[in-house]
Design an enzyme around this catalytic site. Structure first.
Site, mmCIF file in Angstrom:
data_model
loop_
_atom_site.group_PDB
_atom_site.id
_atom_site.type_symbol
_atom_site.label_atom_id
_atom_site.label_comp_id
_atom_site.label_asym_id
_atom_site.label_seq_id
_atom_site.Cartn_x
_atom_site.Cartn_y
_atom_site.Cartn_z
ATOM 1 N N HIS A 107 -2.313 -10.269 11.917
ATOM 2 C CA HIS A 107 -1.792 -9.005 11.395
ATOM 3 C C HIS A 107 -1.448 -8.128 12.596
ATOM 4 O O HIS A 107 -2.209 -8.056 13.569
ATOM 5 C CB HIS A 107 -2.843 -8.332 10.516
ATOM 6 C CG HIS A 107 -2.490 -6.925 10.163
ATOM 7 N ND1 HIS A 107 -1.304 -6.589 9.544
ATOM 8 C CD2 HIS A 107 -3.150 -5.749 10.370
ATOM 9 C CE1 HIS A 107 -1.248 -5.289 9.380
ATOM 10 N NE2 HIS A 107 -2.359 -4.755 9.871
ATOM 11 N N GLU A 128 0.845 -1.188 0.000
ATOM 12 C CA GLU A 128 0.000 0.000 0.000
ATOM 13 C C GLU A 128 0.884 1.244 0.000
ATOM 14 O O GLU A 128 0.412 2.349 0.272
ATOM 15 C CB GLU A 128 -0.966 0.003 1.178
ATOM 16 C CG GLU A 128 -0.338 -0.041 2.547
ATOM 17 C CD GLU A 128 -1.382 0.031 3.653
ATOM 18 O OE1 GLU A 128 -1.774 1.158 4.010
ATOM 19 O OE2 GLU A 128 -1.803 -1.034 4.143
ATOM 20 N N CYS A 162 -3.598 -3.537 4.285
ATOM 21 C CA CYS A 162 -2.673 -4.551 4.796
ATOM 22 C C CYS A 162 -3.061 -5.971 4.402
ATOM 23 O O CYS A 162 -2.337 -6.916 4.728
ATOM 24 C CB CYS A 162 -2.590 -4.459 6.320
ATOM 25 S SG CYS A 162 -2.053 -2.843 6.917
#
Length: 393
Positions: free
Chosen positions: A235, A81, A113
């Protein structure tokens, strides 16, 4: 017969520089425990002016390609990103730097993400249909929120590279997964901005909401329970949010609240690298996997790992994989440990100088000084073209 596909080799690259969050806290006039305890974060990686997502990706890719024949790579998926061009995929530069075969598809993927997980799941059907195919999946990002902002302490950067194949030697990805999408504005970066905009509390709420949504779908499809998973990787925007997510997952499954010691036992190894690198967006989940593989004292052979992927905006996914025999030979623990141990601490002034480096936007030529310590560097910019080269060291 079930065809096994997944991660055949995996590695990461981290910038040579970092900022200790105790130094940042002192400069910003806040209690260091706001970062160390409140976020669970100790340091954040800082990318120098002659390094970006391309150079970090190439360094990570170079390491994992030592385990395979680079000519076998038929597809390079670049998840980021922090893209450097609205049109040309950053992976095209990486393709040249790594001397990959011309017979290789290259594409860049974007969804905050989450996109590395999207790349992983998109690659698996191709691998099932092509026994000899190998895919290089790289996630590379630089997290920027702005100086003196609420998100400054959760910045970072780095890259993870994975070779995907049939009969993988690190992790077999299982076919069941739960995934969920909702159009929200918790975190975003308009094309005219260098820094992200984030609604921190709202984003954390969504992160926890999608843990539940994706877990429920995943378990309905797989018929697996919490106990069927030896460990979990998440994450990692900040480590403390991961701990909250894990506690939510245990509560959802009717388990007793974990003590601090139990939480550290279950999550500690997977968060070790994230605590000292900060957020690396698309790479963060897979950095967590590497951290677990390299820092646990347990033999993970045959163990099932649960994975939670989240990308703001938002998309989430829960899936699982089984660690393979001999996985230790396909990770480079000694290289990673040495790279991290040799990093250089920055003063607050050096950090802000790196952060504020004025890249030209009008076509002016600039030759960049040598700061980075990896194999590849951004040598300069000329006529709006980024010029990459192998480092002289």
């Amino acid at each position: 017969m079930t065809i096994k596909v997944g991660i055949d080799a995996i590695g990461f690259y981290a910038p040579h520089y970092y900022l200790d969050l105790k130094v940042l806290a002192a400069e910003r006039g806040v209690d260091a425990n706001k970062f160390l305890t409140g976020l669970g974060q100790e340091k954040m990686a800082v990318v120098p002016p002659d390094e970006d997502v391309v150079t970090m990706a190439a360094d990570a890719g170079f390491q994992v390609l030592k385990h395979v024949d680079p000519d076998d790579i038929q597809l390079l998926l670049f998840a980021t990103e922090s893209g450097i061009d609205h049109s040309k995929a950053a992976g095209i530069f990486v393709h040249r730097l790594l001397n990959l075969s011309p017979r290789c598809r290259v594409v860049e993927l974007k969804q905050a993400c989450y996109s590395a997980t999207a790349g992983l799941q998109m690659a698996l059907p191709m691998l099932r249909d092509n026994p000899k195919a190998k895919i290089l999946l790289i996630a590379s990002d630089v997290a920027r929120y702005g100086l003196n902002t609420s998100g400054e302490s959760s910045q970072g950067g780095g890259a993870v590279a994975m070779v995907l194949s049939q009969n993988p030697r690190v992790l077999v990805i299982e076919p069941e997964s739960g995934f969920y999408t909702e159009d929200v504005m918790d975190f975003w970066r308009p094309s005219y901005r260098n820094e992200a905009i984030v609604e921190g509390k709202y984003s954390c709420e969504l992160y926890l909401k999608l843990v539940q949504k994706t877990w429920e779908q995943y378990t309905a499809l797989s018929h697996r329970t919490f106990a069927d998973h030896y460990r979990f990787c998440y994450h990692v925007p900040v480590p403390r949010l991961v701990e909250k997510a894990h506690l939510c997952l245990t509560k959802l499954n009717g388990l007793a609240k974990l003590s601090k010691e139990e939480l550290e036992e279950q999550l500690g190894p997977s968060l070790q690298y994230g605590r000292i690198l900060g957020n690396c967006y698309t790479a963060a989940l897979y950095l967590s996997l590497i951290s677990l593989l390299e820092n646990t004292q347990d033999d993970l052979k045959g163990r099932r790992i649960g994975f939670y992927s989240y990308g703001s905006g938002c998309v989430g996914e829960f899936f699982s994989g089984v660690v393979q025999s001999g996985y230790q030979k396909m990770i480079d623990r000694e290289y990673h440990q040495k790279m991290l141990a040799n990093r250089e601490a920055l003063t607050i002034q050096e950090y802000e100088t790196f952060y504020n480096f004025p890249y030209p936007v009008d076509g002016t030529a600039v030759v960049l000084s040598e700061y980075q310590k990896g194999l590849y560097r951004l040598a300069g910019i000329d006529q709006h073209k980024r010029l990459y080269e192998k480092a002289k060291c």
